[in-house]
Write a protein that holds these residues in place. Structure first.
Motif, mmCIF file in Angstrom:
data_model
loop_
_atom_site.group_PDB
_atom_site.id
_atom_site.type_symbol
_atom_site.label_atom_id
_atom_site.label_comp_id
_atom_site.label_asym_id
_atom_site.label_seq_id
_atom_site.Cartn_x
_atom_site.Cartn_y
_atom_site.Cartn_z
ATOM 1 N N TRP A 52 0.835 -1.200 0.000
ATOM 2 C CA TRP A 52 0.000 0.000 0.000
ATOM 3 C C TRP A 52 0.870 1.250 0.000
ATOM 4 N N ARG A 53 1.964 1.208 0.771
ATOM 5 C CA ARG A 53 2.870 2.362 0.796
ATOM 6 C C ARG A 53 3.461 2.593 -0.577
ATOM 7 N N PHE A 54 3.794 1.532 -1.283
ATOM 8 C CA PHE A 54 4.356 1.640 -2.624
ATOM 9 C C PHE A 54 3.368 2.326 -3.560
ATOM 10 N N ILE A 55 2.112 1.939 -3.494
ATOM 11 C CA ILE A 55 1.089 2.486 -4.391
ATOM 12 C C ILE A 55 0.631 3.873 -3.968
ATOM 13 N N LEU A 56 0.400 4.075 -2.672
ATOM 14 C CA LEU A 56 -0.237 5.300 -2.204
ATOM 15 C C LEU A 56 0.748 6.422 -1.877
ATOM 16 N N SER A 57 1.581 6.181 -0.906
ATOM 17 C CA SER A 57 2.514 7.219 -0.478
ATOM 18 C C SER A 57 3.623 6.575 0.333
ATOM 19 N N PRO A 58 4.802 6.473 -0.235
ATOM 20 C CA PRO A 58 5.874 5.790 0.489
ATOM 21 C C PRO A 58 6.322 6.520 1.751
ATOM 22 N N SER A 59 5.927 7.770 1.908
ATOM 23 C CA SER A 59 6.366 8.520 3.088
ATOM 24 C C SER A 59 5.509 8.242 4.318
ATOM 25 N N ILE A 60 4.283 7.764 4.147
ATOM 26 C CA ILE A 60 3.394 7.493 5.286
ATOM 27 C C ILE A 60 3.487 6.017 5.657
ATOM 28 N N LEU A 61 3.872 5.761 6.913
ATOM 29 C CA LEU A 61 3.989 4.387 7.410
ATOM 30 C C LEU A 61 2.823 3.996 8.314
ATOM 31 N N TYR A 62 2.281 4.969 9.035
ATOM 32 C CA TYR A 62 1.268 4.686 10.057
ATOM 33 C C TYR A 62 0.097 5.651 9.929
ATOM 34 N N ILE A 63 -1.032 5.211 10.468
ATOM 35 C CA ILE A 63 -2.223 6.055 10.575
ATOM 36 C C ILE A 63 -2.675 6.009 12.032
ATOM 37 N N VAL A 64 -2.883 7.178 12.611
ATOM 38 C CA VAL A 64 -3.524 7.271 13.919
ATOM 39 C C VAL A 64 -4.914 7.824 13.661
ATOM 40 N N GLU A 65 -5.906 7.018 13.987
ATOM 41 C CA GLU A 65 -7.304 7.388 13.766
ATOM 42 C C GLU A 65 -7.978 7.621 15.107
ATOM 43 N N VAL A 66 -8.620 8.765 15.260
ATOM 44 C CA VAL A 66 -9.443 9.004 16.444
ATOM 45 C C VAL A 66 -10.905 8.866 16.019
ATOM 46 N N ILE A 67 -11.684 8.262 16.895
ATOM 47 C CA ILE A 67 -13.113 8.061 16.640
ATOM 48 C C ILE A 67 -13.835 9.286 17.202
ATOM 49 N N SER A 68 -14.345 10.109 16.329
ATOM 50 C CA SER A 68 -14.890 11.415 16.692
ATOM 51 C C SER A 68 -15.896 11.352 17.831
ATOM 52 N N GLU A 69 -16.824 10.408 17.758
ATOM 53 C CA GLU A 69 -17.890 10.338 18.760
ATOM 54 C C GLU A 69 -17.353 10.061 20.168
ATOM 55 N N LYS A 70 -16.204 9.439 20.261
ATOM 56 C CA LYS A 70 -15.646 9.089 21.573
ATOM 57 C C LYS A 70 -14.500 10.002 21.978
ATOM 58 N N TYR A 71 -13.742 10.478 21.029
ATOM 59 C CA TYR A 71 -12.541 11.263 21.323
ATOM 60 C C TYR A 71 -12.847 12.746 21.534
ATOM 61 N N ASP A 72 -13.674 13.313 20.695
ATOM 62 C CA ASP A 72 -13.855 14.767 20.663
ATOM 63 C C ASP A 72 -14.375 15.375 21.959
ATOM 64 N N ASN A 73 -15.137 14.639 22.737
ATOM 65 C CA ASN A 73 -15.711 15.191 23.969
ATOM 66 C C ASN A 73 -14.849 14.946 25.209
ATOM 67 N N LEU A 74 -13.703 14.318 25.030
ATOM 68 C CA LEU A 74 -12.817 14.062 26.173
ATOM 69 C C LEU A 74 -12.154 15.353 26.635
ATOM 70 N N PRO A 75 -11.828 15.456 27.932
ATOM 71 C CA PRO A 75 -11.025 16.591 28.405
ATOM 72 C C PRO A 75 -9.624 16.506 27.793
ATOM 73 N N CYS A 76 -8.944 17.616 27.755
ATOM 74 C CA CYS A 76 -7.632 17.709 27.115
ATOM 75 C C CYS A 76 -6.655 16.659 27.639
ATOM 76 N N GLU A 77 -6.587 16.470 28.955
ATOM 77 C CA GLU A 77 -5.636 15.511 29.530
ATOM 78 C C GLU A 77 -5.895 14.099 29.020
ATOM 79 N N GLU A 78 -7.155 13.736 28.889
ATOM 80 C CA GLU A 78 -7.483 12.401 28.390
ATOM 81 C C GLU A 78 -7.163 12.271 26.909
#
Length: 124
Positions: A52-78
């Motif tokens: 996938w890196r070869f086809i899409l973008s060799p510079s990106i190795l990882y994806i960090v995905e946040v789930i909006s419904e659960k992440y967005d309402n957390l306090p900053c520290e969390e």
């Protein structure tokens, strides 16, 4: 499901990376936000297979995905702790693998470092 780039998460990750001296090259990580996921997770880290890196973008190795419904309402520290946890999955070598929860680095953050997380949130 809908996806969008999460520049706010990337900025928080930069601060966490620096504060906890993770020494990760964040330019090799894409940060995204998803909406409509059925996942029970707050966030997740994915590695891109080499084909996938070869086809899409060799510079990106990882994806960090946040789930909006659960992440967005957390306090900053969390939010900062979630990002610290997700970045801990990525080894310093950044060669495409992922660390599991049994790795010694996870033992270091099992008890959230609240003092450092509060300090991070003062600057946001």
């Amino acid at each position: 499901m809908k996806f969008q780039y999460a520049d706010d998460v990337k900025e928080l990750a930069k601060i966490v990376n620096e504060k906890f001296e993770l020494k990760l090259n964040l330019e090799r990580i894409a940060f995204i936000r998803s909406q409509g996921s059925r996942s029970k997770a707050i966030a997740r880290t994915l590695m891109l297979p080499s084909q996938w890196r070869f086809i899409l973008s060799p510079s990106i190795l990882y994806i960090v995905e946040v789930i909006s419904e659960k992440y967005d309402n957390l306090p900053c520290e969390e939010k900062a702790y979630v990002i610290l946890h997700e970045l801990t999955h990525i080894p310093n070598s950044m060669k495409g693998g992922l660390r599991n929860h049994n790795h010694p680095h996870f033992r270091k953050i099992k008890k959230p470092p609240y003092k450092e997380l509060k300090e991070i949130c003062k600057h946001i």
